[in-house]
Design a protein around this motif. Structure first.
Motif, short mmCIF file in Angstrom:
data_model
loop_
_atom_site.label_atom_id
_atom_site.label_comp_id
_atom_site.label_asym_id
_atom_site.label_seq_id
_atom_site.Cartn_x
_atom_site.Cartn_y
_atom_site.Cartn_z
N GLN A 175 -5.14 16.48 2.45
CA GLN A 175 -5.90 14.76 2.81
C GLN A 175 -7.21 15.01 2.64
O GLN A 175 -7.86 15.94 2.84
N CYS A 223 -6.46 7.19 -3.44
CA CYS A 223 -5.53 6.95 -3.07
C CYS A 223 -5.23 6.17 -1.72
O CYS A 223 -4.41 5.48 -1.49
N ARG A 259 -5.51 5.99 2.77
CA ARG A 259 -5.20 6.45 3.78
C ARG A 259 -4.50 4.94 4.70
O ARG A 259 -5.74 4.02 4.82
N SER A 289 -6.29 12.59 -1.89
CA SER A 289 -5.55 12.87 -1.98
C SER A 289 -6.09 14.49 -2.73
O SER A 289 -6.58 14.12 -4.18
N MET A 292 6.95 6.02 0.87
CA MET A 292 5.30 5.56 0.91
C MET A 292 5.15 4.66 -0.91
O MET A 292 5.17 5.66 -1.03
N ARG A 301 0.38 6.54 -0.63
CA ARG A 301 -1.11 7.03 0.42
C ARG A 301 -0.72 8.67 0.74
O ARG A 301 0.08 9.04 0.28
N VAL A 302 -2.25 8.53 1.69
CA VAL A 302 -1.89 9.71 3.17
C VAL A 302 -1.57 9.16 3.80
O VAL A 302 -2.65 7.81 4.41
N TYR A 303 -1.30 9.64 5.25
CA TYR A 303 -0.59 8.52 6.77
C TYR A 303 -0.81 9.78 7.60
O TYR A 303 -1.21 10.58 7.39
N TYR A 305 0.19 13.83 10.56
CA TYR A 305 0.22 13.44 8.81
C TYR A 305 1.06 14.03 7.70
O TYR A 305 1.82 15.22 8.39
N ARG A 350 2.31 12.76 3.67
CA ARG A 350 2.12 12.33 2.51
C ARG A 350 2.83 13.19 1.13
O ARG A 350 3.92 13.69 1.77
#
Length: 456
Positions: free
Chosen positions: A99, A151, A153, A209, A301, A305-307, A316, A318
């Protein structure tokens, strides 16, 4: 209908559900190394490379900081040797979740202003945005194929009050530093994540990412193409000042140089006591799932995205780039060693809390790494009293920060005005009783988990 072999494989697989519940009669197929190494294998530490006797600069540490600094120096005509204790890229640079953020979520904007003043806070926040742009520009310029993507977050609110606090902070971030963001209320969060356990969240659309293994390998390739030398199995054992610079001693020989950069972050040991007192390593753990059926994966998802979330001890996650796998990270387990499934049980629990439908999905990889934390929770760049340059202390947001700080410390070493940063004038405080602070990390983390659970 499954045949007998398929049924046996299903019984032997370590699924997320079995891992979460501690039913660990078998850990068949669980690999204790970063999933990223599958696409970007590490080369042997004791390879055929010899340590050159001289260089303009020796860099201690082969992570993103050291490689970014090396590439900047090489592109400016300096000769560079990077020495690494283990396999090149063994540490956190190939062990993170991939991330890429600005670091601007470490403190709420109002708190940062209260701590540093409005002018300094604005400079720090804007430099966080510059860090994202720097890594994107580097990857494009050097043509590194590492799945870099802006992407965005999604940061999920664990409680309704967290959502409101985030909304105010996003307004402040936009007003102070011009950072784009938007809020997603709970009623609409299925557009961002296939889960109902949260209370909405915020989106930072410029966060990114990448594949950290491929990014690291790409940096190494460009460095070696430019004439740089990266030597694994060569821990720096001593750095001795000389009339013309320094001599760096390793088990594989010595190197005379004009300058040294320390780029060890969470793996900073006793080589430079002045820095060891200022860094506490904090463990981080990650698991990777096997391939998830497409019909199930598509709704988890949807925007790729990244989470993350708003807990003090956060997790966290992805998707792995180009695959239907989930990479899920958090703090490392404290009750088992890092080659036991029990060390990663809590990660599977968190994942199933968010996505209970992943109960029967296999977990294929588990690994850990060390984050470098500073007392004031900001990264630091500068020179020691003995004249060693350093860039360390990224506090868990190291992909973009390390790349940026590596570039900047190289420019500072060369005397370029472009090396200036908003972080240059920060005092670098030591941890009171640093060894005790290191041992206290699990206690503090447990306290934070309790506070997350009861919210007080």
């Amino acid at each position: 209908m499954k045949n007998a072999l398929e049924q046996r494989a299903s019984l032997d697989a370590l699924t997320a559900g079995r891992l979460a519940r501690g039913r660990l009669q078998t850990s068949a197929g669980l690999t204790y190394r970063p999933y990223w190494w599958e696409a970007a294998p590490r080369r042997p530490a004791l390879d055929a490379l010899e340590l050159p006797p001289q260089a303009d600069v020796v860099i201690v540490g082969s992570g993103f900081t050291g490689l970014s600094a090396a590439l900047t120096l090489l592109r400016n005509g300096r000769s560079v040797v990077v020495v690494e204790r283990d396999v090149p890229g063994f540490g956190a640079s190939t062990r993170n979740g991939g991330q890429v953020g600005s670091g601007n979520q470490k403190f709420r904007v109002k708190r940062l202003i209260a701590m540093r003043g409005r002018k300094k806070a604005e400079a720090l926040l804007r430099e966080g945005v510059a860090m994202l742009d720097t890594i994107e520009d580097l990857i494009a310029r050097e043509k590194i194929d590492c799945h870099f993507s802006r992407c965005g977050r999604f940061r999920a609110a664990i409680r309704p009050e967290h959502y409101e606090a985030m909304a105010r902070d996003m307004d402040d971030l936009r007003e102070v530093a011009g950072v784009e963001s938007f809020m997603v209320p709970r009623a609409e969060q299925r557009s961002e994540i296939g889960s109902d356990v949260f209370f909405g969240g915020s989106v930072l659309p410029q966060d990114a990412s990448l594949h950290p293994g491929l990014y690291h390998s790409g940096l190494m390739q460009r460095i070696e193409e430019a004439g740089g030398v990266i030597v694994g199995g060569a821990p720096a054992e001593a750095i001795v000042p000389t009339a013309s610079g320094f001599v760096v001693t390793t088990p594989r020989g010595t190197v005379s140089c004009r300058n040294v950069i320390i780029a060890t972050n969470g793996y900073t040991g006793g080589l430079v006591p002045e820095l060891k007192r200022r860094i506490v390593p904090v463990g981080s753990g990650i698991i990777a799932t096997g391939e998830i059926p497409e019909a199930l994966f598509a709704g988890l998802m949807p925007k790729g995205r990244v989470y993350g979330n708003t807990n003090r001890v956060f997790y966290y996650f992805r998707a792995s780039p180009g695959e239907r796998r989930i990479i899920w990270g958090g703090r490392v387990g404290r009750l088992a060693n890092n080659t036991s499934p029990l060390a990663f049980r809590h990660l599977a629990r968190d994942m199933l809390h968010v996505f209970p439908e992943l109960e029967d999905v296999p977990v294929t990889h588990a690994w850990d790494g060390l984050i470098g934390y500073t007392f004031d929770e900001v990264p630091h760049i500068g020179r020691t009293a003995a004249g060693l340059h350093y860039a360390i202390g990224y506090c868990g947001t190291g992909v973009s920060r390390a790349t940026y700080f590596g570039h900047k410390i190289a420019l500072q070493l060369m005397g370029s005005k472009d090396g200036r940063t908003a972080f240059d004038d920060f005092d670098f405080p030591s941890f009171p009783l640093q060894p005790a602070a290191k041992q206290a990390v699990p206690v503090v983390e447990t306290w934070y988990r309790i506070r997350d659970a009861v919210e007080f």
